[in-house]
Write an enzyme that holds these catalytic residues in place. Structure first.
Site, PDB file in Angstrom:
ATOM      1  N   TYR A 115      -8.794   1.508   5.027  1.00 56.96           N
ATOM      2  CA  TYR A 115      -7.856   1.891   6.099  1.00 56.96           C
ATOM      3  C   TYR A 115      -7.004   3.108   5.705  1.00 56.96           C
ATOM      4  CZ  TYR A 115      -3.717   1.313   9.140  1.00 56.96           C
ATOM      5  OH  TYR A 115      -2.671   1.513  10.007  1.00 56.96           O
ATOM      6  N   ILE A 116      -6.210   2.978   4.657  1.00 53.31           N
ATOM      7  CA  ILE A 116      -5.303   4.087   4.306  1.00 53.31           C
ATOM      8  C   ILE A 116      -6.103   5.239   3.689  1.00 53.31           C
ATOM      9  CG2 ILE A 116      -3.203   4.728   3.061  1.00 53.31           C
ATOM     10  CD1 ILE A 116      -2.530   1.662   3.014  1.00 53.31           C
ATOM     11  N   ASN A 132     -16.811   0.414  -3.283  1.00 51.63           N
ATOM     12  CA  ASN A 132     -17.939  -0.536  -3.271  1.00 51.63           C
ATOM     13  C   ASN A 132     -18.147  -1.154  -1.890  1.00 51.63           C
ATOM     14  OD1 ASN A 132     -15.898  -2.392  -3.022  1.00 51.63           O
ATOM     15  ND2 ASN A 132     -16.417  -3.586  -4.834  1.00 51.63           N
ATOM     16  N   ASN A 159     -14.641  -4.089   1.550  1.00 57.80           N
ATOM     17  CA  ASN A 159     -13.782  -4.310   2.712  1.00 57.80           C
ATOM     18  C   ASN A 159     -13.786  -3.095   3.636  1.00 57.80           C
ATOM     19  OD1 ASN A 159     -12.024  -5.988   4.182  1.00 57.80           O
ATOM     20  ND2 ASN A 159     -10.235  -4.892   3.411  1.00 57.80           N
ATOM     21  N   ALA A 201      -8.444   1.722  -4.289  1.00 62.94           N
ATOM     22  CA  ALA A 201      -9.354   0.567  -4.355  1.00 62.94           C
ATOM     23  C   ALA A 201      -8.638  -0.662  -4.895  1.00 62.94           C
ATOM     24  CB  ALA A 201     -10.558   0.899  -5.225  1.00 62.94           C
ATOM     25  N   SER A 243       3.268  -0.936  -3.599  1.00 68.89           N
ATOM     26  CA  SER A 243       3.694  -1.632  -2.377  1.00 68.89           C
ATOM     27  C   SER A 243       5.173  -1.994  -2.481  1.00 68.89           C
ATOM     28  CB  SER A 243       2.861  -2.911  -2.258  1.00 68.89           C
ATOM     29  OG  SER A 243       3.429  -3.770  -1.304  1.00 68.89           O
ATOM     30  N   TYR A 281      -1.398 -10.992  -5.803  1.00 67.93           N
ATOM     31  CA  TYR A 281      -1.531  -9.625  -5.274  1.00 67.93           C
ATOM     32  C   TYR A 281      -0.298  -8.801  -5.650  1.00 67.93           C
ATOM     33  CZ  TYR A 281      -1.214  -5.705  -2.067  1.00 67.93           C
ATOM     34  OH  TYR A 281      -1.039  -4.429  -1.553  1.00 67.93           O
ATOM     35  N   LYS A 315       0.351  -5.474  -8.496  1.00 69.48           N
ATOM     36  CA  LYS A 315       0.956  -4.155  -8.244  1.00 69.48           C
ATOM     37  C   LYS A 315       2.041  -3.862  -9.286  1.00 69.48           C
ATOM     38  CE  LYS A 315      -1.569  -3.077  -4.765  1.00 69.48           C
ATOM     39  NZ  LYS A 315      -2.516  -1.970  -4.854  1.00 69.48           N
ATOM     40  N   PHE A 320       5.511 -15.808  13.339  1.00 66.27           N
ATOM     41  CA  PHE A 320       5.847 -16.720  12.248  1.00 66.27           C
ATOM     42  C   PHE A 320       7.356 -16.783  12.017  1.00 66.27           C
ATOM     43  CE2 PHE A 320       1.499 -15.263  10.571  1.00 66.27           C
ATOM     44  CZ  PHE A 320       0.833 -16.309  11.183  1.00 66.27           C
TER      45      PHE A 320
HETATM   46  P1  NAD Z   1      -8.552  -1.553   2.470  1.00 62.02           P
HETATM   47  O1  NAD Z   1      -9.072  -2.883   2.075  1.00 62.02           O
HETATM   48  O2  NAD Z   1      -8.805  -1.083   3.846  1.00 62.02           O
HETATM   49  O3  NAD Z   1      -9.082  -0.445   1.447  1.00 62.02           O
HETATM   50  C1  NAD Z   1      -9.363  -0.736   0.101  1.00 62.02           C
HETATM   51  C2  NAD Z   1     -10.706  -0.126  -0.234  1.00 62.02           C
HETATM   52  O4  NAD Z   1     -11.015  -0.435  -1.600  1.00 62.02           O
HETATM   53  C3  NAD Z   1     -11.846  -0.691   0.631  1.00 62.02           C
HETATM   54  O5  NAD Z   1     -12.621   0.373   1.137  1.00 62.02           O
HETATM   55  C4  NAD Z   1     -12.637  -1.540  -0.346  1.00 62.02           C
HETATM   56  O6  NAD Z   1     -14.022  -1.579  -0.014  1.00 62.02           O
HETATM   57  C5  NAD Z   1     -12.366  -0.833  -1.665  1.00 62.02           C
HETATM   58  N1  NAD Z   1     -12.524  -1.685  -2.835  1.00 62.02           N
HETATM   59  C6  NAD Z   1     -12.048  -2.956  -3.014  1.00 62.02           C
HETATM   60  N2  NAD Z   1     -12.416  -3.421  -4.212  1.00 62.02           N
HETATM   61  C7  NAD Z   1     -13.116  -2.428  -4.822  1.00 62.02           C
HETATM   62  C8  NAD Z   1     -13.758  -2.305  -6.069  1.00 62.02           C
HETATM   63  N3  NAD Z   1     -13.784  -3.312  -6.955  1.00 62.02           N
HETATM   64  N4  NAD Z   1     -14.369  -1.151  -6.372  1.00 62.02           N
HETATM   65  C9  NAD Z   1     -14.399  -0.112  -5.484  1.00 62.02           C
HETATM   66  N5  NAD Z   1     -13.825  -0.188  -4.289  1.00 62.02           N
HETATM   67  C10 NAD Z   1     -13.190  -1.324  -3.949  1.00 62.02           C
HETATM   68  O7  NAD Z   1      -6.988  -1.551   2.156  1.00 62.02           O
HETATM   69  P2  NAD Z   1      -5.880  -0.506   2.569  1.00 62.02           P
HETATM   70  O8  NAD Z   1      -4.980  -1.157   3.541  1.00 62.02           O
HETATM   71  O9  NAD Z   1      -6.466   0.807   2.870  1.00 62.02           O
HETATM   72  O10 NAD Z   1      -5.075  -0.442   1.196  1.00 62.02           O
HETATM   73  C11 NAD Z   1      -5.319   0.580   0.231  1.00 62.02           C
HETATM   74  C12 NAD Z   1      -4.406   0.349  -0.956  1.00 62.02           C
HETATM   75  O11 NAD Z   1      -3.057   0.326  -0.523  1.00 62.02           O
HETATM   76  C13 NAD Z   1      -4.622  -0.974  -1.693  1.00 62.02           C
HETATM   77  O12 NAD Z   1      -4.443  -0.731  -3.066  1.00 62.02           O
HETATM   78  C14 NAD Z   1      -3.524  -1.860  -1.154  1.00 62.02           C
HETATM   79  O13 NAD Z   1      -3.185  -2.855  -2.057  1.00 62.02           O
HETATM   80  C15 NAD Z   1      -2.410  -0.855  -0.983  1.00 62.02           C
HETATM   81  N6  NAD Z   1      -1.409  -1.261   0.003  1.00 62.02           N
HETATM   82  C16 NAD Z   1      -1.779  -1.495   1.287  1.00 62.02           C
HETATM   83  C17 NAD Z   1      -0.819  -1.874   2.220  1.00 62.02           C
HETATM   84  C18 NAD Z   1      -1.196  -2.149   3.651  1.00 62.02           C
HETATM   85  O14 NAD Z   1      -0.347  -2.610   4.403  1.00 62.02           O
HETATM   86  N7  NAD Z   1      -2.407  -1.864   4.096  1.00 62.02           N
HETATM   87  C19 NAD Z   1       0.521  -2.009   1.843  1.00 62.02           C
HETATM   88  C20 NAD Z   1       0.862  -1.758   0.515  1.00 62.02           C
HETATM   89  C21 NAD Z   1      -0.108  -1.366  -0.401  1.00 62.02           C
HETATM   90  C1  UD1 Z   2       2.289  -8.437   4.059  1.00 60.16           C
HETATM   91  C2  UD1 Z   2       2.284  -8.898   2.630  1.00 60.16           C
HETATM   92  C3  UD1 Z   2       2.707  -7.738   1.739  1.00 60.16           C
HETATM   93  C4  UD1 Z   2       1.810  -6.513   1.998  1.00 60.16           C
HETATM   94  C5  UD1 Z   2       1.881  -6.176   3.494  1.00 60.16           C
HETATM   95  C6  UD1 Z   2       1.015  -5.032   3.876  1.00 60.16           C
HETATM   96  C7  UD1 Z   2       2.784 -11.309   2.769  1.00 60.16           C
HETATM   97  C8  UD1 Z   2       3.764 -12.370   2.427  1.00 60.16           C
HETATM   98  N1  UD1 Z   2       3.158 -10.041   2.470  1.00 60.16           N
HETATM   99  O1  UD1 Z   2       3.590  -8.026   4.340  1.00 60.16           O
HETATM  100  O2  UD1 Z   2       2.634  -8.100   0.380  1.00 60.16           O
HETATM  101  O3  UD1 Z   2       2.243  -5.409   1.231  1.00 60.16           O
HETATM  102  O4  UD1 Z   2       1.459  -7.328   4.239  1.00 60.16           O
HETATM  103  O5  UD1 Z   2      -0.348  -5.351   3.688  1.00 60.16           O
HETATM  104  O6  UD1 Z   2       1.702 -11.579   3.253  1.00 60.16           O
HETATM  105  N2  UD1 Z   2       3.549 -11.839  11.563  1.00 60.16           N
HETATM  106  C9  UD1 Z   2       3.516 -12.710  12.621  1.00 60.16           C
HETATM  107  N3  UD1 Z   2       2.301 -13.107  13.096  1.00 60.16           N
HETATM  108  C10 UD1 Z   2       1.120 -12.676  12.564  1.00 60.16           C
HETATM  109  C11 UD1 Z   2       1.171 -11.770  11.468  1.00 60.16           C
HETATM  110  C12 UD1 Z   2       2.411 -11.382  10.990  1.00 60.16           C
HETATM  111  O7  UD1 Z   2       4.552 -13.124  13.127  1.00 60.16           O
HETATM  112  O8  UD1 Z   2       0.050 -13.101  13.028  1.00 60.16           O
HETATM  113  C13 UD1 Z   2       4.854 -11.389  11.068  1.00 60.16           C
HETATM  114  C14 UD1 Z   2       5.103 -11.753   9.616  1.00 60.16           C
HETATM  115  O9  UD1 Z   2       5.731 -12.988   9.508  1.00 60.16           O
HETATM  116  C15 UD1 Z   2       5.995 -10.593   9.170  1.00 60.16           C
HETATM  117  C16 UD1 Z   2       5.599  -9.424  10.070  1.00 60.16           C
HETATM  118  O10 UD1 Z   2       4.883  -9.988  11.153  1.00 60.16           O
HETATM  119  O11 UD1 Z   2       7.303 -10.900   9.453  1.00 60.16           O
HETATM  120  C17 UD1 Z   2       4.717  -8.436   9.363  1.00 60.16           C
HETATM  121  O12 UD1 Z   2       3.650  -9.148   8.762  1.00 60.16           O
HETATM  122  P1  UD1 Z   2       2.483  -8.442   7.959  1.00 60.16           P
HETATM  123  O13 UD1 Z   2       1.862  -7.391   8.792  1.00 60.16           O
HETATM  124  O14 UD1 Z   2       1.598  -9.508   7.421  1.00 60.16           O
HETATM  125  O15 UD1 Z   2       3.248  -7.689   6.782  1.00 60.16           O
HETATM  126  P2  UD1 Z   2       4.260  -8.277   5.688  1.00 60.16           P
HETATM  127  O16 UD1 Z   2       4.456  -9.712   5.827  1.00 60.16           O
HETATM  128  O17 UD1 Z   2       5.457  -7.416   5.701  1.00 60.16           O
END
Ligand code: NAD
Ligand code: UD1
Length: 340
Positions: A11-12, A32, A35, A81, A124, A149, A153, A218
């Site tokens: 995604y990001i 890989n 996801n 990743a 994060s 998780y 980080k 929630f």
């Molecule tokens: P995502 O799952 O969409 O992207 C992660 C990518 O990593 C995927 O394409 C997946 O196939 C790849 N991957 C996973 N395991 C792997 C491995 N062993 N080897 C090679 N590739 C691998 O997630 P995202 O939302 O794009 O998140 C990207 C990064 O940002 C992650 O490190 C995540 O923890 C961090 N992050 C995301 C959020 C969020 O809200 N999406 C918030 C805070 C931090």
């Molecule tokens: C979650 C993760 C956090 C991660 C972030 C981005 C948890 C406890 N925390 O954060 O570590 O960095 O995602 O990937 O899981 N909500 C609803 N209904 C739903 C889904 C969410 O009410 O079906 C609410 C949640 O309670 C929260 C808010 O929406 O208050 C945002 O939720 P979410 O998108 O999961 O993000 P975080 O909980 O902030």
């Protein structure tokens, strides 16, 4: 400049590829696809009109990483990743530590062998844990997140702090993301969660498109203005631009050796009910929801102090909440089943 983007099909990562390619960087994606889909990469090429290199592989495969650095002349690495489902990480802690921590170690070792010294890490807001009050500031002590998780980080941020000490040429940035939502305005790429979405916005867009029934909110009894949780939601394209700012900053420093953390958020808290209202207003879609029990592990409210990224990286989150909603909806309505 050639940037290696691990997890670039996700995604990001895919949104960051668009920014990098638009600005003329060469990119090599290593993923890989556990996801994500290779279709996201083809769509990135469609959006930008540029080609990218893709190598399918695992970040825990040291041999494949050595081959990757031998094949391409890499200047900097952005490391996305990881496995990211917070709830699942409590069921599969060893798998999460293996991918997120051991995978990062393999990558850092391969970089060291290849003499690649610029590293941007996907951290994060979860690293602030449960102890710190909002707004979160980078000077706060790291917390002790309850999930594997979150712990992974924190561990990698600590590893980076040690890694920069012993290699005078190594420099790193940890970007602490708040809650990225939205999609590229083309509607060609966006968030495509496997199965039932854990995160709020993908759940809302799937309700709107008819893939899911009601949204469960929630908890309605939190100590917040309307009783629902408050988060700092930012547009994924703003977040993507933050990575380019980080890569540029690392390249501009003449003698910097160290690691810097930056919050990437808007600095504003928004409640779940406000998100629903904003989605409905921006898209004219009705979201049926009911307020249910709190979700274990959720904090009532957190948001960023994003002044450091503004001052040092000259980065600000610019896109509005309604743009986030419109873009998320354009992606979901054009691609009801994501990339599949
Ligand atoms: P995502 O799952 O969409 O992207 C992660 C990518 O990593 C995927 O394409 C997946 O196939 C790849 N991957 C996973 N395991 C792997 C491995 N062993 N080897 C090679 N590739 C691998 O997630 P995202 O939302 O794009 O998140 C990207 C990064 O940002 C992650 O490190 C995540 O923890 C961090 N992050 C995301 C959020 C969020 O809200 N999406 C918030 C805070 C931090
Ligand atoms: C979650 C993760 C956090 C991660 C972030 C981005 C948890 C406890 N925390 O954060 O570590 O960095 O995602 O990937 O899981 N909500 C609803 N209904 C739903 C889904 C969410 O009410 O079906 C609410 C949640 O309670 C929260 C808010 O929406 O208050 C945002 O939720 P979410 O998108 O999961 O993000 P975080 O909980 O902030």
């Amino acid at each position: 400049m050639t940037v290696l983007v691990t997890g670039g099909a996700g995604y990001i990562g895919s949104h960051t590829l668009v920014c990098l390619l638009d600005l003329g960087y060469e990119v090599v994606v290593y993923d890989n696809l556990v996801n994500s889909s290779v279709k996201a990469l083809r769509r990135v090429e469609e959006i930008t009109g540029k080609n990218l290199e893709f190598v399918e592989g695992d970040v825990t495969d040291s041999g494949a990483l050595d081959d990757l650095f031998a094949k391409y002349s890499i200047d900097a690495v952005i490391h996305f990743a990881a496995l990211k489902a917070v709830g699942e990480s409590s069921q599969l802690p060893l798998q999460y530590y293996e991918t997120n921590v051991y995978g990062s170690l393999c990558l850092l070792n391969a970089m060291k062998k290849a003499g690649v010294n610029h590293f941007v890490y996907s951290s994060s807001a979860t690293v602030y844990g449960e102890v710190n009050p909002s707004p979160y500031v980078e000077t706060m002590e790291l917390g002790s997140p309850s999930s594997p998780y979150g712990a992974s980080k924190v561990m990698v941020e600590r590893i980076l702090a040690d890694a920069v000490r012993v290699n005078p040429k190594f420099r790193a940035i940890s970007l602490r993301y708040f809650n990225p939502i939205g999609a590229h305005p083309s509607g060609l790429i966006g968030e495509d969660p496997l199965g039932v979405p854990n995160n709020l916005l993908p759940f809302i867009t799937q309700v709107a498109v008819g893939v899911r029934g009601n949204l469960s909110v929630f908890g309605g009894d939190y100590p917040t203005a309307d009783g629902t949780c408050v988060r700092d939601y930012l547009h994924v394209m703003d977040l993507a631009e933050g990575h380019v700012a980080a890569i540029d900053w690392l390249a501009e420093q003449s003698n910097f050796n160290g690691v810097e953390a930056f919050n990437l958020g808007t600095g504003t808290g928004v409640s779940v009910l406000e998100i629903i209202a904003s989605f409905e207003a921006a898209t004219c879609q009705k979201i049926n929801f009911e307020i249910v029990e709190r979700r274990a592990g959720d904090l009532p409210a957190f948001w960023a102090n994003a002044e450091k990224a503004d001052k040092v990286l000259n980065w600000q989150a610019k896109r509005s909440l309604s743009e986030m909603m419109e873009d998320a909806w354009r992606w979901q309505s054009k691609n009801p089943n994501g990339f599949s």
